[in-house]
Scaffold this motif. Structure first.
Motif, PDB file in Angstrom:
ATOM      1  N   LEU A 257       0.831  -1.198   0.000  1.00 23.98           N
ATOM      2  CA  LEU A 257       0.000   0.000   0.000  1.00 23.98           C
ATOM      3  C   LEU A 257       0.869   1.253   0.000  1.00 23.98           C
ATOM      4  CD1 LEU A 257      -2.726   1.426   0.195  1.00 23.98           C
ATOM      5  CD2 LEU A 257      -2.664   1.058   2.676  1.00 23.98           C
ATOM      6  N   GLY A 258       1.953   1.229   0.751  1.00 19.67           N
ATOM      7  CA  GLY A 258       2.879   2.357   0.743  1.00 19.67           C
ATOM      8  C   GLY A 258       3.436   2.621  -0.644  1.00 19.67           C
ATOM      9  N   ALA A 259       3.815   1.556  -1.354  1.00 19.35           N
ATOM     10  CA  ALA A 259       4.350   1.712  -2.709  1.00 19.35           C
ATOM     11  C   ALA A 259       3.286   2.256  -3.661  1.00 19.35           C
ATOM     12  CB  ALA A 259       4.879   0.370  -3.215  1.00 19.35           C
ATOM     13  N   ALA A 260       2.039   1.774  -3.525  1.00 17.78           N
ATOM     14  CA  ALA A 260       0.949   2.267  -4.367  1.00 17.78           C
ATOM     15  C   ALA A 260       0.689   3.748  -4.101  1.00 17.78           C
ATOM     16  CB  ALA A 260      -0.321   1.454  -4.109  1.00 17.78           C
ATOM     17  N   ALA A 263       3.286   5.819  -5.816  1.00 18.42           N
ATOM     18  CA  ALA A 263       3.064   5.882  -7.267  1.00 18.42           C
ATOM     19  C   ALA A 263       1.984   6.898  -7.607  1.00 18.42           C
ATOM     20  CB  ALA A 263       2.688   4.495  -7.791  1.00 18.42           C
ATOM     21  N   VAL A 264       0.927   6.933  -6.814  1.00 21.39           N
ATOM     22  CA  VAL A 264      -0.148   7.903  -7.048  1.00 21.39           C
ATOM     23  C   VAL A 264       0.355   9.323  -6.825  1.00 21.39           C
ATOM     24  CG1 VAL A 264      -2.347   8.738  -6.129  1.00 21.39           C
ATOM     25  CG2 VAL A 264      -2.042   6.308  -6.624  1.00 21.39           C
ATOM     26  N   HIS A 265       1.109   9.541  -5.763  1.00 24.01           N
ATOM     27  CA  HIS A 265       1.675  10.862  -5.523  1.00 24.01           C
ATOM     28  C   HIS A 265       2.585  11.286  -6.675  1.00 24.01           C
ATOM     29  CE1 HIS A 265       1.065  10.779  -0.862  1.00 24.01           C
ATOM     30  NE2 HIS A 265       0.008  11.251  -1.503  1.00 24.01           N
ATOM     31  N   ARG A 266       3.361  10.364  -7.172  1.00 24.91           N
ATOM     32  CA  ARG A 266       4.269  10.677  -8.277  1.00 24.91           C
ATOM     33  C   ARG A 266       3.485  11.075  -9.522  1.00 24.91           C
ATOM     34  NH1 ARG A 266       6.861   6.402  -7.878  1.00 24.91           N
ATOM     35  NH2 ARG A 266       5.900   5.187  -9.557  1.00 24.91           N
ATOM     36  N   ASP A 267       2.407  10.335  -9.828  1.00 26.74           N
ATOM     37  CA  ASP A 267       1.592  10.665 -10.996  1.00 26.74           C
ATOM     38  C   ASP A 267       0.890  12.005 -10.822  1.00 26.74           C
ATOM     39  OD1 ASP A 267       2.300   8.407 -12.404  1.00 26.74           O
ATOM     40  OD2 ASP A 267       0.561   7.227 -11.765  1.00 26.74           O
ATOM     41  N   ASP A 408       5.799   0.998  10.068  1.00 28.36           N
ATOM     42  CA  ASP A 408       7.144   0.851   9.492  1.00 28.36           C
ATOM     43  C   ASP A 408       7.071   0.265   8.082  1.00 28.36           C
ATOM     44  OD1 ASP A 408       8.175   1.824  11.853  1.00 28.36           O
ATOM     45  OD2 ASP A 408       8.776  -0.146  12.633  1.00 28.36           O
ATOM     46  N   ALA A 409       6.232  -0.756   7.906  1.00 26.11           N
ATOM     47  CA  ALA A 409       6.126  -1.398   6.595  1.00 26.11           C
ATOM     48  C   ALA A 409       5.580  -0.427   5.553  1.00 26.11           C
ATOM     49  CB  ALA A 409       5.226  -2.628   6.698  1.00 26.11           C
ATOM     50  N   PHE A 410       4.573   0.351   5.917  1.00 24.60           N
ATOM     51  CA  PHE A 410       4.010   1.323   4.983  1.00 24.60           C
ATOM     52  C   PHE A 410       5.068   2.347   4.575  1.00 24.60           C
ATOM     53  CE2 PHE A 410       1.996   5.377   4.041  1.00 24.60           C
ATOM     54  CZ  PHE A 410       1.035   5.022   3.097  1.00 24.60           C
ATOM     55  N   CYS A 411       5.811   2.876   5.540  1.00 19.85           N
ATOM     56  CA  CYS A 411       6.834   3.875   5.229  1.00 19.85           C
ATOM     57  C   CYS A 411       7.941   3.293   4.357  1.00 19.85           C
ATOM     58  CB  CYS A 411       7.415   4.445   6.529  1.00 19.85           C
ATOM     59  SG  CYS A 411       6.281   5.523   7.431  1.00 19.85           S
ATOM     60  N   PHE A 416      10.400   2.959  -0.939  1.00 19.95           N
ATOM     61  CA  PHE A 416      10.822   2.068  -2.020  1.00 19.95           C
ATOM     62  C   PHE A 416      10.071   2.388  -3.311  1.00 19.95           C
ATOM     63  CE2 PHE A 416      10.433  -1.893  -4.468  1.00 19.95           C
ATOM     64  CZ  PHE A 416      11.773  -2.228  -4.612  1.00 19.95           C
ATOM     65  N   GLY A 417       8.809   2.831  -3.178  1.00 24.77           N
ATOM     66  CA  GLY A 417       8.003   3.153  -4.351  1.00 24.77           C
ATOM     67  C   GLY A 417       8.314   4.499  -4.966  1.00 24.77           C
ATOM     68  N   GLY A 418       9.266   5.220  -4.416  1.00 26.12           N
ATOM     69  CA  GLY A 418       9.674   6.484  -5.018  1.00 26.12           C
ATOM     70  C   GLY A 418       9.178   7.709  -4.291  1.00 26.12           C
ATOM     71  N   GLY A 419       8.509   7.540  -3.154  1.00 26.29           N
ATOM     72  CA  GLY A 419       8.094   8.693  -2.369  1.00 26.29           C
ATOM     73  C   GLY A 419       9.246   9.217  -1.527  1.00 26.29           C
ATOM     74  N   VAL A 420       9.052  10.422  -0.980  1.00 22.99           N
ATOM     75  CA  VAL A 420      10.092  10.942  -0.087  1.00 22.99           C
ATOM     76  C   VAL A 420      10.210   9.998   1.104  1.00 22.99           C
ATOM     77  CG1 VAL A 420       9.765  13.339  -0.763  1.00 22.99           C
ATOM     78  CG2 VAL A 420       8.413  12.418   1.106  1.00 22.99           C
ATOM     79  N   ASP A 421      11.415   9.762   1.538  1.00 23.45           N
ATOM     80  CA  ASP A 421      11.642   8.813   2.620  1.00 23.45           C
ATOM     81  C   ASP A 421      11.150   9.408   3.938  1.00 23.45           C
ATOM     82  OD1 ASP A 421      12.511   6.992   4.468  1.00 23.45           O
ATOM     83  OD2 ASP A 421      14.560   6.853   3.684  1.00 23.45           O
ATOM     84  N   PRO A 422      10.091   8.855   4.508  1.00 26.17           N
ATOM     85  CA  PRO A 422       9.585   9.419   5.769  1.00 26.17           C
ATOM     86  C   PRO A 422      10.630   9.465   6.868  1.00 26.17           C
ATOM     87  CG  PRO A 422       7.974   7.907   4.821  1.00 26.17           C
ATOM     88  CD  PRO A 422       9.247   7.751   4.026  1.00 26.17           C
TER      89      PRO A 422
END
Length: 464
Positions: A257-260, A263-267, A408-411, A416-422
């Protein structure tokens, strides 16, 4: 003979989607009335202005009209009341007004007009470019909806009708359309929408305003909150077992879910405007958080012992001396806004907070605001089943461990999905999360006093 406005003045405050509960209604006025299906049985779209103290809110009512002998048992629960017929119907016999969202013979016309891309008249039906809409499907109202009314047509589409109306294009339609154009895999495809013009009280201009949006129905979807609650229930059934070893461990799903989400934030950042907030703007944002904290402490004294730690977190945000990237975000992100399908996670309901104007919801913000919202949701999922539980104290540590594991898993998935590292932006993330928790304390105190321990316990754990 009773006027329709009188019936609506009684009926609207009793609806789940009415936002002004607990405040006396001073006036109800039908601001506009559009005939979609003439006659009786017939269908009309009403914009109803409801005045309460110093404010006026607008609500959409899909109004059905039938003769008294044409209301069957299946519509009895939707009846608003017996009223004088509108002038265009002629005659003097009273008619029954009812909530036509529950009348499949009327709502089929909405789907048909979206399919036709019917653009004439004050109510406009739009079909998304390049799409085809299948008609002839019966609708069913989804139960459990709080602020809107959603219709499911067969197993093909959902039509979300927005009850509380703000002038402008609803962010749910705006962001979902932008993500569809970006070919995102993490949304339900939009097929069309319904709109009319509302006058913006601030500018006096007539503004195209979203009444409803049509999306793909996700047949195999399971609500994220339900999945998380099942995982927590499995954990509580195995006292003393670490969350990772209990049946139904949710951490893998939290990471995906964190990776998804990333991806949405990136788009969204590619499809819509972005900006940066300088230190001065961040200091003003922190000041707003401090003001909300002071108001919350005044209303909920139980928050006072934690005020200094919360204030320090907001002060730290105000002292950040680097720019903060901002963009369009979900705005009301939690486990109830995501579903798990056979192919992965899908994000829904980009509407934002319905209690504020469209203009407010369109403001750019840090994507970490959404991250903070989901982290708070993990805490709620872990703790709400302990309310009134006979083994509350014994299971509290398991609840904290479950929440931390999934946070922790979500962050990790988000980074990993390309968001800013929390992990590298803890000052900003902490401020957003504390601000959300303060809001939760206020909400629970006003609406669910029995739940106030959830955000208070979370704040106590977070500020240790």
């Amino acid at each position: 003979m009773t006027r329709l406005e009188e019936l609506l003045a009684t009926w609207i405050p009793m609806q789940r989607w009415f936002a002004g509960k607990g405040v006396p209604v001073d006036a109800v006025r039908i601001e506009s009335e559009h005939v979609l299906v003439p006659g009786a049985p017939g269908l009309r779209m009403l914009v109803v202005a409801v005045g309460q103290r110093s404010r006026t809110d607008r609500y959409q009512v899909l109004l059905g009209l039938r003769t008294p002998d044409a209301i069957g048992d299946e519509l009895a629960h939707a009846v608003i009341g017996l009223c004088a017929p509108p002038p265009d119907l002629g005659g003097r016999a009273p008619v029954v007004a009812y909530d036509a969202a529950h009348d499949a013979s009327m709502t089929t016309h909405l789907l048909e007009r979206i399919a036709e891309d019917a653009d004439g008249g004050p109510v406009r039906f739009r079909r998304t470019s390049g799409s085809t809409v299948r008609t002839g499907l019966r609708s069913l109202v989804l139960t459990g909806e709080q602020s809107n009314t959603t219709l499911v047509y067969g197993e093909e589409y959902v039509l979300k009708t927005f009850r509380r109306l703000w002038p402008g294009r609803n962010p749910d339609l705006e962001l979902t359309s932008a993500l569809a154009a970006a070919e995102s895999d993490y949304i339900a495809r939009p097929y069309g929408w319904i709109e009319t013009d509302l006058v913006d009280p601030d500018t006096g201009a007539a503004v195209p305003t979203t009444l409803a949006m049509l999306q793909k129905y996700l047949r195999s979807a399971t609500d994220g909150w339900v999945l998380a609650a099942t995982s927590v229930r499995d954990l509580y059934a195995s006292p003393g077992v670490p969350p990772g070893d209990a049946g139904g461990d949710f951490a893998g799903e939290a990471e995906r879910l964190g990776a998804a989400t990333a991806a949405v934030h990136r788009d969204l950042s590619r499809a819509l405007p972005t900006d940066v907030l300088g230190p001065r703007s961040q200091a003003r944002m922190a000041g707003g958080m401090v003001a909300r904290l002071h108001a919350a402490v005044a209303e909920v004294p139980a928050l006072a012992p934690h005020a200094d730690a919360l204030y320090s977190a907001f002060e730290a945000l105000g002292e950040v001396d680097t720019d903060l990237p901002v963009q369009r975000v979900h705005g009301d992100y939690h486990l109830g806004q995501v579903v798990r399908t056979d192919t992965g996670w899908v994000l829904l309901d980009f509407e934002g907070e319905p209690a504020v104007s469209v203009r407010e919801r369109q403001r750019l913000s840090s994507p970490l605001r959404d991250v903070a919202g989901m982290l708070r949701s993990f805490d709620y999922a872990a703790r709400y089943q302990l309310i009134g539980h006979p083994e509350n104290d014994a299971l509290a540590e398991s609840a904290r461990a479950w929440a931390q594991r999934n946070r922790d898993a979500f962050c990790e998935g988000y980074a990993f999905g390309g968001g800013v590292d929390p992990e590298k932006h803890q000052v900003v993330l902490r401020a957003f999360e504390y601000d959300k928790a303060v809001y939760e304390v206020m909400y629970e105190a006003r609406h669910r006093p029995g739940w106030i321990g959830i955000p208070l316990d979370s704040i106590m754990a977070l500020t240790r």
